[in-house]
Design an enzyme around this catalytic site. Structure first.
Site: not given
Length: 541
Positions: A275, A495-496, A64
């Site tokens: 994006d 979250g990553t 992304s």
């Protein structure tokens, strides 16, 4: 049972690294060099999920808005939604076991999910334009093939296209034709039909500058332009000549609050930035006085919700409309939608899967994150009521709602579909970008990132607006916020990756930046911050 899968894994895609990784809101995302074995295992998992659901499953290879060195993978469930929570746990377990235990891990998933392994499996795969994506695609295909799954490779596409095709394949074409071509035709033709009275209208001019972030969205816009014809003039920039997401694109515009690089600064012409995988969209413009303005997901959500409310009211349809935001939503937008438009507002945890679920509680649910990721959902009851009213031919506003149903990509946040919905509303209202922006004034806001040793120590509640652990951090934040007029701030873990995101609002930009820095320093000091603290202090010096 999975001897072939284990053999291929050990020979071609052996596990690398020992750090435990977790399937997050965006799937798995990391440096591309660390992902080969993960991609292979996600190919295996996609086959099991397909057997479990007796439907096609999607696999999208993308990172992304991340830098070009990164990549990632996320699975798409049968109705185009994000992977079910129970299967996120299976994904996490599967990528963390050693190669020698892969057979047992796969068998454990089969037993827990009660999967008929004799069931056929079908997986639809897509990828973005990153240099690593083709190699990682091959790893996914190897995983699918190792356990006998059938595959359809869509090649280089946007994330929204994959969600659309998966949905259409599984519903037998009710939502649309299950092809990439079908996606472009459905959305663009509906948009052109809504423009039948002419492309210009009042202060609205059908012209945009399109910032493709040097990613797949640029390719998608090229295709859309063919179908849109004269209904919307799109001058396209950042088409791949530069570095993906670097100094351009939706995330850059939102976080830096700056005009994207590579796009000429033309006064009073709307700039649309997407994006790297084209599921987020941001608007911006420069007014006649040379001042830059950003219109983010909050502005998009309120514009669309207000127009839908207007159409519902004038068409006589009694359907429950609601807007779903996250903690990142600007406080001014929430007040506007509640107090001025009278539309119910719900707050959900960050992540489209959470907003999507909350939006399903309404007949028509508009959901957007402030970063520009979102869409509009219509319940089966709402769709039938709208289509039936439009079919009578004597309700023009019901006809407009019916047309919007086909412009909107309900399966996922879709930057270009969302853009076309915005353009439809601005056209209908005869608005310029300045008219839109003047509907309400955003409170100044700022986002920052703090690198920490371990993001797992952070837990939150109240849709991520309150930090529960580390204990004492929220007390510090509350004290800091109390020192600023209209102050608001919260922190939440990524979250990553091992970073904590800081969001702040206050009455002025200077106060906002000061509050953001103070909260970021508190995170660094009280929660295991790493790196140079002085860099935080000098962020906006």
């Amino acid at each position: 049972m999975f001897a072939q899968a284990v053999s291929v894994a050990s020979q071609k895609y052996p596990k690398t690294g020992s750090k435990e990784i977790k399937y997050g809101t965006a799937g798995f995302r990391s440096n591309a060099d660390e992902l080969d074995f993960i991609m292979y295992r996600m190919g295996l998992l996609a086959v099991l999920r397909s057997k479990d659901t007796k439907a096609a499953i999607g696999v999208m290879i993308t990172a992304s808005h991340n830098p070009v060195k990164d990549n990632g993978v996320k699975l798409v469930d049968p109705a185009g939604e994000m992977l079910a929570a129970a299967w996120e746990m299976h994904a996490t377990a599967l990528v963390n076991v050693p190669d020698a235990s892969l057979d047992l891990a796969l068998q454990d998933i089969v037993e827990k999910a009660k999967i008929d392994v004799g069931q056929k499996a079908f997986v639809i795969v897509g990828r973005d334009t990153r240099p690593s994506s083709e190699r990682l695609r091959d790893a996914v295909l190897a995983g699918i093939g190792a356990v006998g799954g059938e595959v359809r490779d869509l090649g280089v596409i946007t994330t929204p296209v994959l969600h659309y095709v998966v949905t259409c394949h599984n519903d037998g074409g009710q939502y649309g034709e299950a092809t990439v071509k079908g996606y472009y035709q459905k959305i663009s033709h509906a948009f052109v039909r809504l423009r039948a009275s002419g492309a210009s209208n009042g202060k609205y001019q059908p012209e945009i500058l399109f910032d493709g972030a040097n990613g797949v969205g640029a390719l998608a816009m090229e295709e859309f332009a063919v179908h849109l014809g004269d209904s919307l003039k799109t001058t396209r920039y950042n088409k791949g000549e530069g570095v993906l997401n670097h100094m351009c694109g939706a995330d850059f515009v939102k976080v830096q609050q700056k005009w994207p690089g590579g796009v000429p600064e033309k006064v009073e012409i709307r700039c649309v930035s997407v994006d790297g995988d084209a599921d987020r969209v941001m608007y911006s413009y420069i007014d006649s006085g040379g001042v830059y303005h950003m219109l983010d997901g909050d502005k998009i959500a309120t514009l669309i919700a207000g127009y839908l409310q207007e159409l519902l009211s004038s068409s006589g349809l009694t359907l429950k409309l609601g807007l779903v935001q996250t903690a990142y939503a600007n406080g001014a937008s929430t007040a506007y939608i509640k107090e001025q438009l009278g539309v119910p507002v719900a707050c959900a945890k960050t992540g489209v899967k959470h907003l999507h679920h909350e939006a399903q509680q309404f007949d028509i649910g508009v959901y957007f994150e402030a970063n520009g990721h979102g869409t509009i959902l219509f319940s089966p009851t709402a769709k039938k009521a709208i289509r039936d009213a439009a079919a009578k031919g004597n309700n023009p506003n019901a006809g407009k709602l019916s047309g919007l149903l086909d412009v909107i990509n309900e399966t996922v946040g879709d930057a270009i579909s969302d853009m076309l919905v915005v353009e439809t509303v601005l056209h209908a209202r005869e608005w310029s970008a300045e008219d839109w922006n003047n509907a309400y004034k955003d409170l100044p806001n700022r986002q920052m990132k703090v690198t920490v040793a371990d993001r797992s120590i952070f837990t939150t509640t109240d849709a991520e607006r309150i930090c529960v652990t580390p204990v004492g951090l929220q007390d510090t934040i509350n004290k800091l916020v109390s020192g600023f007029s209209k102050g608001r701030a919260f922190v939440r873990p990524s979250g990553t990756e091992d970073i904590v995101r800081v969001y702040a609002e206050a009455a002025t930009q200077e106060e906002t930046d000061k509050l953001a820095v103070q909260v970021a320093c508190a995170v660094h000091d009280q929660a295991g911050g790493t790196g140079d603290r002085s860099a935080i202090l000098s962020s906006f010096a």
